[in-house]
Every structure is written in structure tokens, then in C-alpha cells.
Design a protein around this motif. Structure first.
Motif, mmCIF file in Angstrom:
data_model
loop_
_atom_site.group_PDB
_atom_site.id
_atom_site.type_symbol
_atom_site.label_atom_id
_atom_site.label_comp_id
_atom_site.label_asym_id
_atom_site.label_seq_id
_atom_site.Cartn_x
_atom_site.Cartn_y
_atom_site.Cartn_z
ATOM 1 N N VAL A 1 0.846 -1.201 0.000
ATOM 2 C CA VAL A 1 0.000 0.000 0.000
ATOM 3 C C VAL A 1 0.880 1.249 0.000
ATOM 4 O O VAL A 1 0.629 2.200 -0.740
ATOM 5 C CB VAL A 1 -0.971 -0.005 1.195
ATOM 6 C CG1 VAL A 1 -1.714 1.326 1.304
ATOM 7 C CG2 VAL A 1 -1.963 -1.155 1.075
ATOM 8 N N GLY A 2 1.935 1.258 0.792
ATOM 9 C CA GLY A 2 2.832 2.411 0.860
ATOM 10 C C GLY A 2 3.523 2.697 -0.465
ATOM 11 O O GLY A 2 3.661 3.855 -0.864
ATOM 12 N N LYS A 3 3.950 1.645 -1.167
ATOM 13 C CA LYS A 3 4.621 1.843 -2.462
ATOM 14 C C LYS A 3 3.658 2.382 -3.510
ATOM 15 O O LYS A 3 4.007 3.272 -4.281
ATOM 16 C CB LYS A 3 5.250 0.535 -2.934
ATOM 17 C CG LYS A 3 6.495 0.166 -2.166
ATOM 18 C CD LYS A 3 7.116 -1.110 -2.699
ATOM 19 C CE LYS A 3 8.400 -1.438 -1.962
ATOM 20 N NZ LYS A 3 9.071 -2.606 -2.552
ATOM 21 N N ILE A 4 2.445 1.857 -3.515
ATOM 22 C CA ILE A 4 1.450 2.350 -4.473
ATOM 23 C C ILE A 4 1.068 3.788 -4.132
ATOM 24 O O ILE A 4 0.968 4.645 -5.023
ATOM 25 C CB ILE A 4 0.215 1.425 -4.499
ATOM 26 C CG1 ILE A 4 0.607 0.040 -5.027
ATOM 27 C CG2 ILE A 4 -0.896 2.029 -5.359
ATOM 28 C CD1 ILE A 4 -0.473 -1.009 -4.856
ATOM 29 N N ALA A 5 0.879 4.085 -2.860
ATOM 30 C CA ALA A 5 0.537 5.444 -2.433
ATOM 31 C C ALA A 5 1.639 6.422 -2.825
ATOM 32 O O ALA A 5 1.360 7.523 -3.323
ATOM 33 C CB ALA A 5 0.302 5.481 -0.929
ATOM 34 N N LYS A 6 2.883 6.032 -2.614
ATOM 35 C CA LYS A 6 4.008 6.901 -2.983
ATOM 36 C C LYS A 6 4.001 7.175 -4.481
ATOM 37 O O LYS A 6 4.186 8.320 -4.917
ATOM 38 C CB LYS A 6 5.329 6.249 -2.568
ATOM 39 C CG LYS A 6 6.535 7.093 -2.894
ATOM 40 C CD LYS A 6 7.825 6.430 -2.452
ATOM 41 C CE LYS A 6 8.987 7.360 -2.781
ATOM 42 N NZ LYS A 6 10.179 6.643 -3.135
ATOM 43 N N ALA A 7 3.764 6.150 -5.286
ATOM 44 C CA ALA A 7 3.724 6.329 -6.738
ATOM 45 C C ALA A 7 2.602 7.272 -7.151
ATOM 46 O O ALA A 7 2.784 8.131 -8.021
ATOM 47 C CB ALA A 7 3.567 4.980 -7.428
ATOM 48 N N LEU A 8 1.441 7.145 -6.509
ATOM 49 C CA LEU A 8 0.329 8.042 -6.836
ATOM 50 C C LEU A 8 0.653 9.480 -6.442
ATOM 51 O O LEU A 8 0.401 10.411 -7.211
ATOM 52 C CB LEU A 8 -0.954 7.574 -6.138
ATOM 53 C CG LEU A 8 -1.558 6.270 -6.658
ATOM 54 C CD1 LEU A 8 -2.732 5.840 -5.785
ATOM 55 C CD2 LEU A 8 -1.991 6.413 -8.109
ATOM 56 N N ARG A 9 1.222 9.663 -5.268
ATOM 57 C CA ARG A 9 1.556 11.024 -4.814
ATOM 58 C C ARG A 9 2.622 11.657 -5.700
ATOM 59 O O ARG A 9 2.606 12.864 -5.933
ATOM 60 C CB ARG A 9 2.011 10.991 -3.361
ATOM 61 C CG ARG A 9 0.880 10.746 -2.397
ATOM 62 C CD ARG A 9 1.317 10.827 -0.950
ATOM 63 N NE ARG A 9 0.181 10.623 -0.071
ATOM 64 C CZ ARG A 9 -0.087 9.494 0.575
ATOM 65 N NH1 ARG A 9 0.739 8.451 0.469
ATOM 66 N NH2 ARG A 9 -1.153 9.394 1.334
ATOM 67 N N GLU A 10 3.555 10.853 -6.182
ATOM 68 C CA GLU A 10 4.616 11.375 -7.048
ATOM 69 C C GLU A 10 4.114 11.696 -8.453
ATOM 70 O O GLU A 10 4.760 12.442 -9.182
ATOM 71 C CB GLU A 10 5.764 10.364 -7.148
ATOM 72 C CG GLU A 10 6.589 10.261 -5.892
ATOM 73 C CD GLU A 10 7.672 9.204 -5.983
ATOM 74 O OE1 GLU A 10 7.642 8.349 -6.907
ATOM 75 O OE2 GLU A 10 8.567 9.212 -5.109
ATOM 76 N N ASN A 11 2.971 11.128 -8.854
ATOM 77 C CA ASN A 11 2.501 11.287 -10.227
ATOM 78 C C ASN A 11 1.146 11.969 -10.351
ATOM 79 O O ASN A 11 0.566 11.999 -11.441
ATOM 80 C CB ASN A 11 2.463 9.920 -10.913
ATOM 81 C CG ASN A 11 3.847 9.443 -11.238
ATOM 82 O OD1 ASN A 11 4.460 9.898 -12.197
ATOM 83 N ND2 ASN A 11 4.380 8.543 -10.418
ATOM 84 N N TYR A 12 0.646 12.526 -9.278
ATOM 85 C CA TYR A 12 -0.573 13.328 -9.349
ATOM 86 C C TYR A 12 -0.428 14.508 -8.403
ATOM 87 O O TYR A 12 -0.056 14.314 -7.250
ATOM 88 C CB TYR A 12 -1.836 12.530 -8.972
ATOM 89 C CG TYR A 12 -3.052 13.352 -9.304
ATOM 90 C CD1 TYR A 12 -3.563 13.338 -10.589
ATOM 91 C CD2 TYR A 12 -3.612 14.197 -8.371
ATOM 92 C CE1 TYR A 12 -4.630 14.145 -10.917
ATOM 93 C CE2 TYR A 12 -4.669 15.008 -8.694
ATOM 94 C CZ TYR A 12 -5.180 14.976 -9.972
ATOM 95 O OH TYR A 12 -6.218 15.792 -10.309
#
Length: 104
Positions: free
Chosen positions: A80-91
């Protein structure tokens, strides 16, 4: 279920999104142009480049039975943390191409 990336969202909110589906088919996390993240059923609704162009970004397709959605995925804080980080970095701004690779 969806997750509005324009608002204040948490890893727990993302976990709820992941838990909202059963790991019995192929899923892909997609973010539309309005910043709404959702899980798209790719088994019943495969898409192509024309569809992908309408999205803000998307992650890889998670094959059925791989534990990327469902209660097991939601309980995996590292995932969950890795996916959340990717979303925050790309939106709202993409860091790279529309396909967002998450090293899991």
C-alpha cells in the motif's frame, strides 16, 4: 469504490480501495483526467492505446490471484505504501510517462 486524489487521502483510504475488489480477475489501478483513482476490471474490459490516452496515468495490470487487490493486499502496508508513494509522485503532475511503474 474510488479515491479522489485531489482531496486529502491517506494510505488507509488507498487500502480500502484495494480491499473493495476480489482477486479473482485481472485489475489495473487507473487515474482519470479528473484525479479519480479506481480499479478497472481488465479481464472483462481490456483496453488499448486510445483508451489509455484518456487517462492521467495507470499502473501495470495485476493478474488474477497475485494478491494485489483484496483484503490481503489491503493489509500489506509495504505494498500500500509503495502504491501510495507512486500516486503522490505522479498526481497532479506526472513524473514520467502515463504508465507508472511501481517496483514491488
Amino acid at each position: 469504490m474510488t479515491l479522489d486524489l485531489k482531496g486529502n487521502w491517506t494510505d488507509a483510504d488507498l487500502a480500502k480501495l484495494l480491499a473493495s475488489q476480489v482477486d479473482d480477475r485481472d485489475w489495473r489501478l487507473e487515474v482519470d483526467a479528473a484525479g479519480i483513482a479506481s480499479l478497472a476490471d481488465k479481464t472483462a474490459n481490456p483496453t488499448g492505446p486510445d483508451y489509455d490516452e484518456t487517462l492521467h496515468c495507470f499502473l501495470e495490470t495485476w493478474m488474477a490471484g497475485t494478491d494485489f487487490v483484496g483484503p490481503s493486499a489491503a493489509g500489506d502496508k509495504v505494498l500500500v505504501g509503495k502504491i501510495a508513494k507512486a500516486l503522490r509522485e505522479n498526481y497532479p503532475a506526472l513524473k514520467g510517462p502515463k504508465f507508472v511503474y511501481v517496483s514491488l
